[in-house]
Design a protein around this motif. Structure first.
Motif, PDB file in Angstrom:
ATOM      1  N   PHE A 140     -49.412 -39.093  76.736  1.00 46.67           N
ATOM      2  CA  PHE A 140     -49.508 -40.476  77.196  1.00 46.67           C
ATOM      3  C   PHE A 140     -49.346 -40.559  78.719  1.00 46.67           C
ATOM      4  CE2 PHE A 140     -48.560 -41.710  72.736  1.00 46.67           C
ATOM      5  CZ  PHE A 140     -49.599 -42.633  72.573  1.00 46.67           C
ATOM      6  N   ILE A 141     -48.500 -39.714  79.281  1.00 45.93           N
ATOM      7  CA  ILE A 141     -48.335 -39.672  80.734  1.00 45.93           C
ATOM      8  C   ILE A 141     -49.662 -39.338  81.402  1.00 45.93           C
ATOM      9  CG2 ILE A 141     -47.275 -38.357  82.625  1.00 45.93           C
ATOM     10  CD1 ILE A 141     -44.761 -38.119  80.835  1.00 45.93           C
ATOM     11  N   GLY A 142     -50.391 -38.382  80.835  1.00 43.11           N
ATOM     12  CA  GLY A 142     -51.704 -38.036  81.368  1.00 43.11           C
ATOM     13  C   GLY A 142     -52.715 -39.144  81.169  1.00 43.11           C
ATOM     14  N   ARG A 143     -52.668 -39.802  80.022  1.00 40.35           N
ATOM     15  CA  ARG A 143     -53.626 -40.876  79.720  1.00 40.35           C
ATOM     16  C   ARG A 143     -53.467 -42.047  80.678  1.00 40.35           C
ATOM     17  NH1 ARG A 143     -55.099 -42.782  73.711  1.00 40.35           N
ATOM     18  NH2 ARG A 143     -56.243 -40.841  73.958  1.00 40.35           N
ATOM     19  N   ILE A 172     -38.516 -35.987  86.688  1.00 48.52           N
ATOM     20  CA  ILE A 172     -37.258 -36.249  87.392  1.00 48.52           C
ATOM     21  C   ILE A 172     -36.477 -37.357  86.699  1.00 48.52           C
ATOM     22  CG2 ILE A 172     -36.269 -37.126  89.537  1.00 48.52           C
ATOM     23  CD1 ILE A 172     -38.461 -35.680  91.043  1.00 48.52           C
ATOM     24  N   ILE A 173     -37.174 -38.456  86.361  1.00 48.03           N
ATOM     25  CA  ILE A 173     -36.515 -39.563  85.662  1.00 48.03           C
ATOM     26  C   ILE A 173     -35.962 -39.089  84.319  1.00 48.03           C
ATOM     27  CG2 ILE A 173     -36.881 -41.811  84.571  1.00 48.03           C
ATOM     28  CD1 ILE A 173     -39.049 -42.304  86.716  1.00 48.03           C
ATOM     29  N   ASN A 174     -36.754 -38.280  83.644  1.00 49.84           N
ATOM     30  CA  ASN A 174     -36.365 -37.775  82.337  1.00 49.84           C
ATOM     31  C   ASN A 174     -35.036 -37.011  82.410  1.00 49.84           C
ATOM     32  OD1 ASN A 174     -36.612 -35.362  80.204  1.00 49.84           O
ATOM     33  ND2 ASN A 174     -37.184 -34.548  82.196  1.00 49.84           N
ATOM     34  N   TYR A 175     -34.837 -36.227  83.454  1.00 47.84           N
ATOM     35  CA  TYR A 175     -33.614 -35.443  83.554  1.00 47.84           C
ATOM     36  C   TYR A 175     -32.405 -36.309  83.907  1.00 47.84           C
ATOM     37  CZ  TYR A 175     -36.096 -31.069  82.946  1.00 47.84           C
ATOM     38  OH  TYR A 175     -36.828 -30.051  82.417  1.00 47.84           O
ATOM     39  N   ILE A 176     -32.624 -37.361  84.665  1.00 44.19           N
ATOM     40  CA  ILE A 176     -31.537 -38.310  84.949  1.00 44.19           C
ATOM     41  C   ILE A 176     -31.056 -38.942  83.642  1.00 44.19           C
ATOM     42  CG2 ILE A 176     -30.922 -40.478  86.085  1.00 44.19           C
ATOM     43  CD1 ILE A 176     -33.004 -39.810  88.234  1.00 44.19           C
ATOM     44  N   VAL A 177     -32.021 -39.411  82.853  1.00 45.22           N
ATOM     45  CA  VAL A 177     -31.706 -40.066  81.579  1.00 45.22           C
ATOM     46  C   VAL A 177     -31.031 -39.086  80.611  1.00 45.22           C
ATOM     47  CG1 VAL A 177     -32.712 -41.171  79.537  1.00 45.22           C
ATOM     48  CG2 VAL A 177     -33.568 -41.739  81.816  1.00 45.22           C
ATOM     49  N   ALA A 178     -31.570 -37.861  80.513  1.00 44.34           N
ATOM     50  CA  ALA A 178     -31.007 -36.864  79.606  1.00 44.34           C
ATOM     51  C   ALA A 178     -29.577 -36.496  80.006  1.00 44.34           C
ATOM     52  CB  ALA A 178     -31.882 -35.616  79.599  1.00 44.34           C
ATOM     53  N   CYS A 179     -29.342 -36.385  81.301  1.00 43.19           N
ATOM     54  CA  CYS A 179     -28.000 -36.068  81.796  1.00 43.19           C
ATOM     55  C   CYS A 179     -27.020 -37.179  81.431  1.00 43.19           C
ATOM     56  CB  CYS A 179     -28.046 -35.869  83.311  1.00 43.19           C
ATOM     57  SG  CYS A 179     -26.435 -35.534  84.061  1.00 43.19           S
ATOM     58  N   LEU A 180     -27.399 -38.430  81.660  1.00 37.54           N
ATOM     59  CA  LEU A 180     -26.533 -39.559  81.337  1.00 37.54           C
ATOM     60  C   LEU A 180     -26.280 -39.654  79.831  1.00 37.54           C
ATOM     61  CD1 LEU A 180     -27.984 -42.285  83.750  1.00 37.54           C
ATOM     62  CD2 LEU A 180     -25.843 -41.000  83.991  1.00 37.54           C
ATOM     63  N   ALA A 181     -27.293 -39.326  79.034  1.00 35.78           N
ATOM     64  CA  ALA A 181     -27.134 -39.362  77.576  1.00 35.78           C
ATOM     65  C   ALA A 181     -26.065 -38.368  77.124  1.00 35.78           C
ATOM     66  CB  ALA A 181     -28.469 -39.055  76.900  1.00 35.78           C
ATOM     67  N   THR A 215     -43.388 -39.214  94.660  1.00 35.54           N
ATOM     68  CA  THR A 215     -42.520 -40.196  95.313  1.00 35.54           C
ATOM     69  C   THR A 215     -43.086 -41.604  95.165  1.00 35.54           C
ATOM     70  OG1 THR A 215     -41.866 -38.525  96.945  1.00 35.54           O
ATOM     71  CG2 THR A 215     -41.409 -40.831  97.484  1.00 35.54           C
ATOM     72  N   LYS A 216     -44.392 -41.758  95.331  1.00 33.56           N
ATOM     73  CA  LYS A 216     -45.035 -43.065  95.179  1.00 33.56           C
ATOM     74  C   LYS A 216     -44.930 -43.571  93.745  1.00 33.56           C
ATOM     75  CE  LYS A 216     -48.451 -42.353  98.866  1.00 33.56           C
ATOM     76  NZ  LYS A 216     -49.897 -42.215  99.181  1.00 33.56           N
ATOM     77  N   ASP A 217     -45.109 -42.681  92.785  1.00 28.34           N
ATOM     78  CA  ASP A 217     -45.095 -43.099  91.381  1.00 28.34           C
ATOM     79  C   ASP A 217     -43.705 -43.516  90.906  1.00 28.34           C
ATOM     80  OD1 ASP A 217     -47.775 -42.842  90.950  1.00 28.34           O
ATOM     81  OD2 ASP A 217     -47.575 -41.575  89.167  1.00 28.34           O
ATOM     82  N   TRP A 268     -41.184 -45.233  84.951  1.00 28.23           N
ATOM     83  CA  TRP A 268     -39.804 -45.276  84.472  1.00 28.23           C
ATOM     84  C   TRP A 268     -39.736 -45.426  82.958  1.00 28.23           C
ATOM     85  CZ3 TRP A 268     -35.225 -44.403  86.888  1.00 28.23           C
ATOM     86  CH2 TRP A 268     -35.286 -44.215  88.278  1.00 28.23           C
ATOM     87  N   VAL A 269     -40.646 -46.215  82.387  1.00 26.88           N
ATOM     88  CA  VAL A 269     -40.646 -46.410  80.931  1.00 26.88           C
ATOM     89  C   VAL A 269     -40.878 -45.081  80.217  1.00 26.88           C
ATOM     90  CG1 VAL A 269     -41.860 -47.450  78.986  1.00 26.88           C
ATOM     91  CG2 VAL A 269     -41.355 -48.818  81.020  1.00 26.88           C
ATOM     92  N   LEU A 270     -41.934 -44.366  80.614  1.00 25.21           N
ATOM     93  CA  LEU A 270     -42.236 -43.091  79.969  1.00 25.21           C
ATOM     94  C   LEU A 270     -41.221 -42.011  80.350  1.00 25.21           C
ATOM     95  CD1 LEU A 270     -46.136 -43.019  80.131  1.00 25.21           C
ATOM     96  CD2 LEU A 270     -44.697 -43.188  78.106  1.00 25.21           C
TER      97      LEU A 270
END
Length: 294
Positions: free
Chosen positions: A20-23, A33-42, A203-205, A212-214
């Motif tokens: 879905f990220i590619g789509r 990067i966002i994914n690792y922030i969320v996983a760490c907090l979890a 950085t732009k994305d 952020w959602v994905l």
């Protein structure tokens, strides 16, 4: 069994989320990067504690968590590229057939996990299956990348899973699991941030809501994939009193992920592997079936 089922669902969801990220044409690195922030907090949330950096760094398991964390972000980047270039089915099979590496490690490391002729046959079949599943008839530069990406993923994921198995067996009990997982993802996130200045598109994305959602979805299922597999490996059979064999757990886990991902790849994205690829997929199922019915 519950931990194993949750691990299967979480790991399969990683590949689907990358598709879905590619789509939606989102920069893969920014979502990682966002994914690792969320996983760490979890992980810290589940542990109900926030240990100091000194406590973490001085823990016996920190060196191996450091190594796994750095390798995680590299492998996640490869997974993202391979899913988008080679497809969900091919990427999943290549990544999950890397199970032969931690199986071999588990047999070598665990006293109660023995190498048998049947296991050896399964490992050889799995190697052949990786080649067939990744094969492309054309040989342009782009097509060569489609072959190399799953191959790199196969080797890299096998090494990472072997380190996870070592950490679980040597240091990570059920109580330590959330903190260990959080630390691994935190290290991966820090590594990503250090590399961020060299990737302007990422950085732009980071300024986009869909990124952020994905990224959050990816972080939750990614955390689940390592947390639940460690939980399954730590399981003690109430009948025998012995810990689950790593080779069996990894085999069942990866077989189920391969089958489920191929089905979802066809249903959701209409991916149509070639006849050679289908032969590789069938052989991969046969190989892991052999490894899981011992």
């Amino acid at each position: 069994m519950v931990f194993l089922i949750l691990s299967i669902l979480s790991s399969t969801a990683i590949f689907i989320t990358f598709k879905f990220i590619g789509r939606y044409k989102i920069n893969t690195f920014s979502t990682i990067i966002i994914n690792y922030i969320v996983a760490c907090l979890a992980g810290f949330f589940l542990s109900n504690s926030f240990p100091s950096p000194t406590q973490i760094v001085t823990s016996q398991w920190f060196p191996v968590s450091l190594l796994i964390g750095v390798m995680f972000i590299i492998m996640f980047w490869i997974i993202g590229l391979s899913t988008q270039k080679a497809g969900v089915a091919v990427t999943t099979v290549a990544g999950k057939l890397s199970v032969i590496i931690p199986i071999a490690f588990s047999i070598w490391y665990e006293a109660n996990d023995k190498l048998t002729p049947v296991k050896l046959v399964g490992i050889v079949l799995a190697l052949v299956a990786v080649v067939l599943t990744s094969y492309r008839q054309k040989h342009s530069d782009g097509e060569q990348k489609k072959f190399l990406l799953p191959l790199i993923l196969f080797i890299g994921m096998g090494i990472v899973d072997s380190f996870v198995k070592y950490a679980q067996a040597a240091y990570v009990s059920d109580e330590v699991n959330p903190i260990f997982s959080a630390t691994v993802f935190g290290i991966a996130g820090i590594t990503g941030f250090l590399a961020l200045p060299f990737n302007k598109d990422a950085t732009k994305d980071l300024m986009k809501l869909k990124t952020w959602v994905l990224g959050i979805v990816l972080g939750l299922v990614n955390f689940g994939s390592i947390y639940f597999i460690i939980g399954a490996l730590n399981h003690i059979d109430i009948n025998t009193g012995q810990q689950a064999e790593g080779s069996i757990i990894f085999g069942i886990n990866n077989l189920s992920i391969v089958v489920l991902s191929v089905i979802l790849g066809f249903v959701l994205f209409r991916e149509r592997p070639s006849k050679v690829n289908w032969a590789g997929i069938a052989l991969s199922v046969m190989a892991i079936l052999i490894l899981t019915t011992l």
